[in-house]
Design an enzyme around this catalytic site. Structure first.
Site, short mmCIF file in Angstrom:
data_model
loop_
_atom_site.label_atom_id
_atom_site.label_comp_id
_atom_site.label_asym_id
_atom_site.label_seq_id
_atom_site.Cartn_x
_atom_site.Cartn_y
_atom_site.Cartn_z
N ASN A 1 -30.79 16.19 -79.47
CA ASN A 1 -32.23 15.91 -79.39
C ASN A 1 -32.99 17.07 -78.75
O ASN A 1 -33.55 17.91 -79.44
CB ASN A 1 -32.48 14.61 -78.64
CG ASN A 1 -33.86 14.03 -78.91
OD1 ASN A 1 -34.80 14.75 -79.22
ND2 ASN A 1 -33.98 12.72 -78.80
N ASP A 2 -33.00 17.13 -77.42
CA ASP A 2 -33.81 18.14 -76.74
C ASP A 2 -33.40 19.56 -77.10
O ASP A 2 -34.24 20.46 -77.13
CB ASP A 2 -33.69 17.95 -75.22
CG ASP A 2 -34.32 16.65 -74.74
OD1 ASP A 2 -35.30 16.20 -75.38
OD2 ASP A 2 -33.84 16.07 -73.76
N VAL A 3 -32.12 19.79 -77.37
CA VAL A 3 -31.64 21.16 -77.64
C VAL A 3 -32.05 21.66 -79.01
O VAL A 3 -31.79 22.82 -79.35
CB VAL A 3 -30.10 21.25 -77.49
CG1 VAL A 3 -29.68 20.92 -76.08
CG2 VAL A 3 -29.39 20.34 -78.49
#
Length: 466
Positions: A392-394
């Protein structure tokens, strides 16, 4: 023979230290990590044997009992603990290393208390450092283990005046240590300092969110090494000093790498209470006034099967679903159809450094297919399909341009530059940072909702039918 024995022991220590250094070097690459681990293990065996030959060892029977019990526990753990539970295992081992070092200091203090000689100042300082670092490492690692295992909340746990209390405890330990050095035979005070170090370890880790565990685990690993080195000074063992220093230094380097990969300072990780649980969203196709495009496994299989190149991006969702074997099967099937398959690894994907590498290695994904972020990012422009599995965030493009985002400046895998992007995800919940991922709403992105293991298995089945 009497004169040769001390010299032979020190020479054996030198060989063991050399094997540690070479082993650490080889641990830097997945392709050589197993061999590096073997070399380091041989070095440790030599160090243990040399120490047992030292004339200062008085009770071989108890040592043998400890070796047998420890070996049995280690062998059982190696067989029973799943690869998906490696972050917890590493946290547990870090804690046990810190506890062992602290117990060395406690035992030495007890021994000196029972002798007629006064406790030297340098020995007292070494013991206090060992107790402090080892105690913090032990309880801190136990909290990290509990967070990773789901025994306590993985979100930051905070309370009023948390940092002032931590500072007060730290100052109390320093003042108490100074008083103990002045009155070295004060056993109640020594035990009180042991208790303070254990409490500080708990308070040190509880405000850190689960998504920061790669940094925490590498830092605790470093602290366990420093504690071991301090224990070496307590018992005056050169090998323990060297081995602990190597672990401490390598852990600090890894911690710095992890912080750089997140574009955050160590202070921010430790004291920022960063991260919150995302609000689970549905898979209805919308999030507020933004729309996403959802596809099924058949459509996803067609996109993958007719591509020339596919980059698979694993994340924590893959680990939770234990989907690594299905992912390997999908990659193999695509390669049989002539598709070039690569795997993109973000440094902080998962819950420990190298988490994705470990899982993919368990599934026997060939090492040459694993690419670090810096190596794979220039290739996304020529990639037909980027398949994100539980990350997700990466992969959030907001990190490149949105200065208001908490992940702004964090290096990401630039999957949005691929011609098509498929995201496998349970729902529209946010990642660890608690921010929406703008990748999900881009025109080239399609969502495949469901558990990673189930969805990938369906993709494999559909690809076989193409």
């Amino acid at each position: 023979m009497i004169d040769f024995l001390p010299t032979g022991i020190q020479l054996t220590y030198l060989v063991a230290a050399s094997l540690f250094i070479v082993g650490l070097k080889q641990l830097g690459s997945p392709a050589t990590a197993r061999n590096g681990n073997l070399l380091a293990a041989v070095g440790m065996l030599l160090a243990v044997v040399a120490t047992l030959l030292d004339q200062q060892v008085l009770n071989y029977e108890m040592i043998l009992v400890g070796l047998v019990i420890g070996s049995l526990i280690g062998a059982i753990a190696a067989q029973k603990v799943a690869m998906t539970d490696m972050p917890q295992m590493v946290g547990l081992l870090n804690g046990l290393g810190g506890a062992a070092s602290a117990l060395v200091a406690v035992a030495e203090f007890w021994r000196l208390m029972g002798s007629s000689q006064a406790i030297p100042i340098d020995a007292n300082i070494s013991m206090l450092l060992d107790v402090f670092i080892g105690g913090v490492t032990f309880t801190g690692s136990m909290v990290a283990f509990a967070k990773l295992q789901g025994l306590i909340s993985g979100s930051p746990i905070t309370f009023p005046l948390q940092q002032p209390i931590n500072i007060l405890l730290l100052v109390g330990f320093v003042v108490g240590s100074a008083y103990l050095i002045a009155t070295p035979e004060n056993l109640p005070l020594f035990l009180a300092l042991v208790g303070v170090s254990l409490l500080l370890g708990v308070l040190f880790v509880i405000p850190i969110g689960g998504g920061d565990m790669p940094v925490v685990i590498s830092l605790l690993n470093s602290l366990s090494g420093i504690a071991a080195s301090a224990a070496g000074f307590v018992v005056m063992n050169n090998m323990l000093i060297i081995a602990g220093a190597l672990v401490g230094a390598s852990g600090l380097i890894l911690t710095q790498i992890m912080c750089k990969a997140m574009n955050r300072s160590l202070v921010s990780v430790l004291f920022g209470a960063f991260g919150k649980a995302g609000v689970a969203g549905g898979s209805t196709g919308t999030q507020g006034d933004k729309a996403v495009r959802s596809i099924d496994a058949e459509e996803g299989a067609m996109m993958l099967g007719y591509a020339r190149s596919v980059v698979i991006v694993p994340g924590y969702g893959m680990a939770v679903a234990q989907a690594q074997h299905s992912v390997r099967e999908l990659g193999d099937q695509l390669e049989r159809m002539g598709v070039e398959v690569k795997y993109a690894i973000h440094p902080v994907a998962g819950r420990m450094p190298g988490h994705m590498n470990v899982l993919l290695a368990e599934a026997n994904v060939p090492y040459p297919q694993l690419y670090d972020m810096d190596d794979i990012n220039p290739q996304f422009d020529q990639t037909d399909v980027a398949l994100i599995i539980g990350a997700n965030d990466v992969v959030n493009p907001a990190a490149r341009h949105d200065s208001a985002s908490p992940i702004y400046g964090m290096p990401i895998l630039e999957v949005d530059k691929a011609k098509q992007t498929i995201v496998i995800k349970r729902g529209m919940s946010t990642g660890f940072a608690g921010v929406d991922n703008e990748l999900f709403y881009k025109a080239k992105t399609t969502m495949l909702f469901g558990s990673a293991k189930d969805v990938v298995a369906k993709l494999v089945s559909e690809v076989k039918q193409l």
